[in-house]
Design an enzyme around this catalytic site. Sequence first.
Site, PDB file in Angstrom:
ATOM      1  N   HIS A 167       0.811  -1.225   0.000  1.00 21.53           N
ATOM      2  CA  HIS A 167       0.000   0.000   0.000  1.00 21.53           C
ATOM      3  C   HIS A 167       0.844   1.274   0.000  1.00 21.53           C
ATOM      4  O   HIS A 167       0.336   2.350  -0.261  1.00 21.53           O
ATOM      5  CB  HIS A 167      -0.950  -0.012   1.199  1.00 21.53           C
ATOM      6  N   ASP A 374       3.222   9.479  -0.995  1.00 24.52           N
ATOM      7  CA  ASP A 374       2.061   8.715  -0.585  1.00 24.52           C
ATOM      8  C   ASP A 374       1.868   7.575  -1.577  1.00 24.52           C
ATOM      9  O   ASP A 374       1.923   7.803  -2.790  1.00 24.52           O
ATOM     10  CB  ASP A 374       0.823   9.633  -0.598  1.00 24.52           C
TER      11      ASP A 374
HETATM   12  C1  GDG Z   1      -2.098   3.802   3.244  1.00 23.28           C
HETATM   13  C2  GDG Z   1      -1.113   4.466   2.276  1.00 23.28           C
HETATM   14  C3  GDG Z   1      -2.844   4.352   0.491  1.00 23.28           C
HETATM   15  C4  GDG Z   1      -8.870   9.900   7.550  1.00 23.28           C
HETATM   16  N1  GDG Z   1      -9.276  10.709   8.507  1.00 23.28           N
HETATM   17  C5  GDG Z   1     -10.444  10.260   8.941  1.00 23.28           C
HETATM   18  C6  GDG Z   1     -10.784   9.144   8.225  1.00 23.28           C
HETATM   19  N2  GDG Z   1      -9.788   8.929   7.374  1.00 23.28           N
HETATM   20  C7  GDG Z   1      -9.732   7.855   6.385  1.00 23.28           C
HETATM   21  C8  GDG Z   1      -9.886   8.440   5.007  1.00 23.28           C
HETATM   22  C9  GDG Z   1      -9.133   7.439   4.153  1.00 23.28           C
HETATM   23  C10 GDG Z   1      -8.086   6.889   5.103  1.00 23.28           C
HETATM   24  O1  GDG Z   1      -8.470   7.228   6.415  1.00 23.28           O
HETATM   25  C11 GDG Z   1      -6.700   7.479   4.847  1.00 23.28           C
HETATM   26  O2  GDG Z   1      -6.178   6.878   3.711  1.00 23.28           O
HETATM   27  P1  GDG Z   1      -4.947   7.425   2.880  1.00 23.28           P
HETATM   28  O3  GDG Z   1      -4.891   6.706   1.615  1.00 23.28           O
HETATM   29  O4  GDG Z   1      -5.138   8.874   2.717  1.00 23.28           O
HETATM   30  O5  GDG Z   1      -3.656   7.204   3.791  1.00 23.28           O
HETATM   31  P2  GDG Z   1      -2.954   6.052   4.724  1.00 23.28           P
HETATM   32  O6  GDG Z   1      -3.708   5.852   5.980  1.00 23.28           O
HETATM   33  O7  GDG Z   1      -1.573   6.516   4.874  1.00 23.28           O
HETATM   34  O8  GDG Z   1      -3.026   4.698   3.877  1.00 23.28           O
HETATM   35  C12 GDG Z   1      -1.875   5.257   1.252  1.00 23.28           C
HETATM   36  C13 GDG Z   1      -3.696   3.554   1.469  1.00 23.28           C
HETATM   37  O9  GDG Z   1      -2.900   2.882   2.441  1.00 23.28           O
HETATM   38  C14 GDG Z   1      -4.533   2.510   0.728  1.00 23.28           C
HETATM   39  O10 GDG Z   1      -3.750   1.684  -0.069  1.00 23.28           O
HETATM   40  O11 GDG Z   1      -3.693   5.155  -0.291  1.00 23.28           O
HETATM   41  O12 GDG Z   1      -0.981   5.838   0.340  1.00 23.28           O
HETATM   42  O13 GDG Z   1      -0.210   5.305   2.992  1.00 23.28           O
HETATM   43  O14 GDG Z   1      -9.969   6.415   3.746  1.00 23.28           O
HETATM   44  O15 GDG Z   1     -11.229   8.532   4.724  1.00 23.28           O
HETATM   45  N3  GDG Z   1     -11.914   8.466   8.394  1.00 23.28           N
HETATM   46  C15 GDG Z   1     -12.758   8.919   9.351  1.00 23.28           C
HETATM   47  N4  GDG Z   1     -12.481   9.979  10.105  1.00 23.28           N
HETATM   48  C16 GDG Z   1     -11.360  10.686   9.955  1.00 23.28           C
HETATM   49  O16 GDG Z   1     -11.100  11.653  10.658  1.00 23.28           O
HETATM   50  N5  GDG Z   1     -13.915   8.265   9.534  1.00 23.28           N
END
Ligand code: GDG
Length: 726
Positions: A167, A374
């Site tokens: 990821h 990212d």
């Molecule tokens: C890893 C990789 C890759 C965030 N704040 C809240 C909340 N979130 C949810 C978002 C989103 C998720 O968390 C964050 O996902 P990201 O992709 O932005 O980042 P990572 O956590 O670093 O994820 C990344 C991912 O894996 C998938 O392969 O895209 O690059 O680093 O879904 O919605 N959800 C809620 N409240 C929040 O305050 N409910």
Amino acid sequence: MNEKLVIISTRLPVSVSRVDGELQFNASSGGLATGIDSLKKTPDSVWVGWPGIASDDLTRTEKKLIISELQKRECYPVFLTNDEIDKFYGGYSNSTLWPLFHYFPNEAKYEDSYWKTYQTVNAKFAKVAHTFASNNAKMWVHDYQLMLVPQILRKMDKDAAIGFFLHTPFPSFEIFRLIPEREALLEGLLGANLVGFHTYDYVRHFLSSVSKILGYENLLGTIKIGDRLVQTDAIPIGIDYKKFARGAKNRKVNSILKSFDLFNVKTKVILAVDRADYSKGIPARLDAFELFLENYPQHLKKAVLVLIAVPSRGDVDAYKELRATIEQKVSRINGRFSTTDWTPIAYRYQSLPFDELCALYALADVMLVTPLRDGMNLVAKEFVASKHKSNGVLVLSDMAGAATELPDAILVNPNNTQQVAGAIDLGLTMPNSEQKQRMKKMQARISEYTIEKWAGDFVTELTESVQKQKESPKQLSPKQRKTLLADYGQAKSRLILLDYDGTLKGFVNSLHERHSRPTDKVKKLLKSLTKDKKNKVIIISGRPRNALEKYFENKDLGLVAEHGGWVFDAGSWIKSSLTTKKWKKDLKPILEQFVARTAGSELEEKDFSFVWHYRRVSPDLAYVRKEELKRKLRATLATDDIGVFDGRKIVEIKPKRMNKGVIVSDLVAKNDWDFILAIGDDYTDEDMFVALPADAYSINVGKQTTNARFQLNCVDEVLELIKSLP
Ligand code: GDG
């Protein structure tokens, strides 16, 4: 997906915590958890992972309760102690691999105890996952915390269907090579049938590390290791589009927004939501926002940055420092620009309920997603899905995997503060028509490549790669093997032609003959073959005669050295009449010059040929030099009789007439053989296969295209076949 799908990830979609002494079960947060949550709905899928609470803090009864509660949701826990969580999760995963994979080598910590625990914990995960290995289960391992699991599972079951998805980014070789345990990590991943990444750049980086560190080459993304094929591909993760589109239409949105007494309706909203992680570029974003306020004063009092930093890995030092930095910057900017009725940054260090997150996406005029690195970034995609009126502007870092799929966002380099500040202004002033046009294009992509599509594509590719591994149209079937053995049994005069390297002996990363001696097992097998007077057994190799002499003392064995340059029969060596003096003299200085220019390469001179070996040269350089060398040699050669051939990490220059085909034709014509068996693995053996009569048993070792009638996978299978000859 009829067969069981076993999802293996560090965290389960359900997290257990203790609140006021009682165990609570809640949905997990974070990219992976939200991303593959929908896979739970896949029929017959189970999930293996850590439940989020340390096992030392649990009584036996509580553990049992957790097991039974999780089982209701098809989740199976891997229990970890406090010490394991510290060293495996906070340590090796988040303090060694995470910073390196996101290009922060200065944040990386190398500790032996981290690595040891990483190994132990990976083995624990594999052990629990293996309990589901029966019934054609497909194992799908997730992310950088579990890179050793594929190989451990492979050792438990050589035919298992194992997929791995990373990821995070896979960094370039120059970063990956810093990891002390780089070989073990790559070997770990190569236990899988399919290794998936978000973007093709990550695939390229992985293939280059595999080639430079382990020496395995790939053909169109498929790596061949012995008899195994490991497929790689870019399969970008999507989101549950409908969930966000629905969430943003929720009637509660308005009341939620009222509860955010931070805004008044006339203020434009710039939104940023991330886990509080240094890879997300929050401090740099704040600098850019400050510059924006300075450079574009027309927006003062008319726009607000809503900055949500979701608490993450708070026990790791780098994250504590990050929080402090963010908060200092927010205070400073607010102190500098605030007026009595306006504060430029509304900052919250908290996780929001899903409804509130959707409400903010729906409200935002500009979404600022500016990570320094990212893997993908789901927030960018979720914002796009939430814009049902197709208004709103996405400012997206080109360092996020998502940028490859969303070229209609305003793409920025997050380190270029001027550019990010300008992009915020551009976003706030973009005409509605352009907003809609860009947003619609992005929505078309995101609504099609959803999380279900991603999971479906991954599992389909995994199924195909397992199938490819199983089937080889020329694979010697049990029935054909039976016929071969029966024909052998009935024959009165048999010719058995065996290549040596790659056929009786595995590929060795050295050209020195002492490293390539035959094993006792091989010598014993040859002895028993030659003892049978009906057999004429010949080793037919490209090696020089003195090497073959040293390897094989068995006087009943025929030997052909240098592809036919020398033949040992009835006690003495016979030399080919072909002359080499002139062309060798012309080419030698060129070859020597290439050896000098190409560190790691070596020149082998045989009686009838030259071989330029490049197995120890870095693959990229080797490729360039090899092509240059071939061009130069061909241009220098004054005759058509000498050929320049590409072999396995070698370039060989030899007379075209000196090939295994010529000598094999002679051998075949010498007698009225009832049975002929020829086994070989490389391009020189193809000449031999072509020269054989149609009913001869010709066998190629490997999976490449061949003129042989049959194929075996590896040296061990060859030895097993020879052993089974009656
Ligand atoms: C890893 C990789 C890759 C965030 N704040 C809240 C909340 N979130 C949810 C978002 C989103 C998720 O968390 C964050 O996902 P990201 O992709 O932005 O980042 P990572 O956590 O670093 O994820 C990344 C991912 O894996 C998938 O392969 O895209 O690059 O680093 O879904 O919605 N959800 C809620 N409240 C929040 O305050 N409910």
